[in-house]
Design an enzyme around this catalytic site. Sequence first.
Site, short mmCIF file in Angstrom:
data_model
loop_
_atom_site.label_atom_id
_atom_site.label_comp_id
_atom_site.label_asym_id
_atom_site.label_seq_id
_atom_site.Cartn_x
_atom_site.Cartn_y
_atom_site.Cartn_z
N LYS A 161 -10.09 10.83 -6.62
CA LYS A 161 -9.65 9.80 -5.69
C LYS A 161 -9.86 10.27 -4.25
CE LYS A 161 -5.54 6.87 -4.84
NZ LYS A 161 -4.14 6.61 -5.26
N SER A 286 -2.92 1.82 -6.32
CA SER A 286 -3.96 2.09 -5.36
C SER A 286 -5.13 2.90 -5.92
CB SER A 286 -3.35 2.86 -4.18
OG SER A 286 -2.88 4.14 -4.59
N SER A 310 0.84 3.80 -8.75
CA SER A 310 -0.56 3.69 -8.38
C SER A 310 -1.54 4.26 -9.38
CB SER A 310 -0.80 4.35 -7.01
OG SER A 310 -0.12 3.66 -6.00
#
Length: 641
Positions: A161, A286, A310
């Site tokens: 990420k 997210s 997330s």
Amino acid sequence: MEVEDEAELMMMMIDGTAVSRLYRLYLSVCVRRVQPTTHHSVCEVPIEIYPLDRTPHSASSENKDKLSCHCNLTSMHQRRAVKPLLTIERSRRLLASGLISSEQLCSFCQTLAVAGEQQWKLNAFTRLMPTQELVEQARASDERRRKGSVSPLEGIPMSIKANLAVSTQPLTAASGVLRDETPCGFDADAVSRLENSGAIIIGITNMDEFGMGSLGSHAAPSEDGQTSTRNPFRYMSHLKTVLSWDDNDESSMSELIKLSSDYILEAHEEALARAGDNPILSAGGSSCGSAASVAHGSSLASLGTDTGGSVRLPSAWCGVVGLKPSYGLISRHGVVSYASSLDTVGILAPSVDCVRTVLECLAQHENDNGSRDSTASFYDSCVPSLSSLGATKDSSGALSGIKIGIPSAFSVADCPESIRQVWNIGAHSLQDHGADVKTISTHVLLPELIRKSLAAYYILASAEASSNLSRYDGVRYGPAASIDHEQSQVDTDTTPLEELFSATRSEGFGTEVVRRILCGTSVLSSDRFHTHYEAAAKLRAALTKQFHRAFEEVDVLLIPTVLSSPCSLTELLDSTEMFANDVMTVPISLAGLPSVSVPVTVGTCDDTASVGLQLVGSRLNERVILDVAKVLEGIFSNDTS
């Protein structure tokens, strides 16, 4: 902060009205089109545990109707679950047998990633590693394998990420305020552990800016300006059909991995055409890019971060497994901070076994002094797992001795019937595998605390974000914005340094980040700190104690991951609805507990989507929840190898 007795707890509940007031303030500040605040009515539809093969005489007619459709619903899930192209375990077998090389595997995953970005417009990656660099790493891995030096993740392609540091890549957190192209020059502790375990980083995945978002709609823009990440779930069954992918034939699978890039690109075009005009779904957030890349198969596992859901929400929507470990179990060094007391490095992977493998490489151990995270906890690797004792998903006694709780406090009236049925099926099926399933009453885990935890979360997270993000000013971090000095002379009360800060942040921060900074600054002001921030902190302490009380009765809690299936990117949920959807994940994050989401397919023959069930354990009890998750995974899938 300890809660001494029930009287003090009730005082905190009264103080919690201040939390609710600030929640309304938050919505009015953060949502341009202000929506009326809607609170969940809890326990209006209680969870009732009935055997699937019979309906108790005391059941209402409504419950009888629910139970009558369980068998058909169960078979629908098993028939139509969309399995990933590859798992870590399957890839390790193919590599060990010599049917494929790491170079071929990495080339295949990179081609999938390119096809996903070009043909399907997933916007899952912000950067892909250069081909030459990837080939060199893969060849080095193949050479180590030939010499007999095989690490747990040797030659396995993974993604990271965008808010975790990778030394050769810029650290952007998908934000314009960190748009510098300069490599950050160091690895996050979690990334370093993966590389030491033999993993090969294939790319950097997209995310909602600084982790603030639940829909993947605040992600870094693609080359054509697309600012959202698309969910590949509905395309995958068509892609497997076009490729003639056989999950049970590893020999033919190895040949497909060696296919030319042109053929794979054409297969993606054909799969997209077969999918037709179905709505383009959100990948969640997210960690939207991480979930999309794993669901697509372009990475065999991905590191994300989970602050309030997330990792679990996008994994549920994209049809993969997502683990939020106990707070502090995986080092946060090298993670761009959003809310430091909540941020947790998580794992997204195609199967529970894949998650377990990655966790073993990442978790802190007592004999390891390499962590640079002061909040690190230690993982007892000697705890036996059910899987190591020979338990299988087909064993009726696989979960013998495990107590699983169904918390009534999470049974909100807004929970859709399809989600409630999946929840019931999961509970019954775990019971069939030997678990002792019981309901956790509202006297043990209070519904009012669960409802108010959502408001407390946004207060605490926004307050920490306003502090953490103050460093991005164009001087300490991030490129400075250009200033029109002639225009700036109009405001004589602003110093040149303040003008620089203002211009840099206005230019670099997205709208959602600005909203949360404003809310956080508000709650930290002198007139709101005691009435709002402290009330939220007290509520968090009370909630944590309630969870500890629940785990005195059971080993694991079973609850839905989300209250809705993925929404269309053309008809996104408004902020109020999205906040309400977080009620299943936020309380677990506030308490710092481990949770794993297992995907479940729902829908009709022509309109399928993925949701999830999550298993929650006591602190540092990851092994037990993963063992139960393995069984639950087998319930909703015919093959998880």
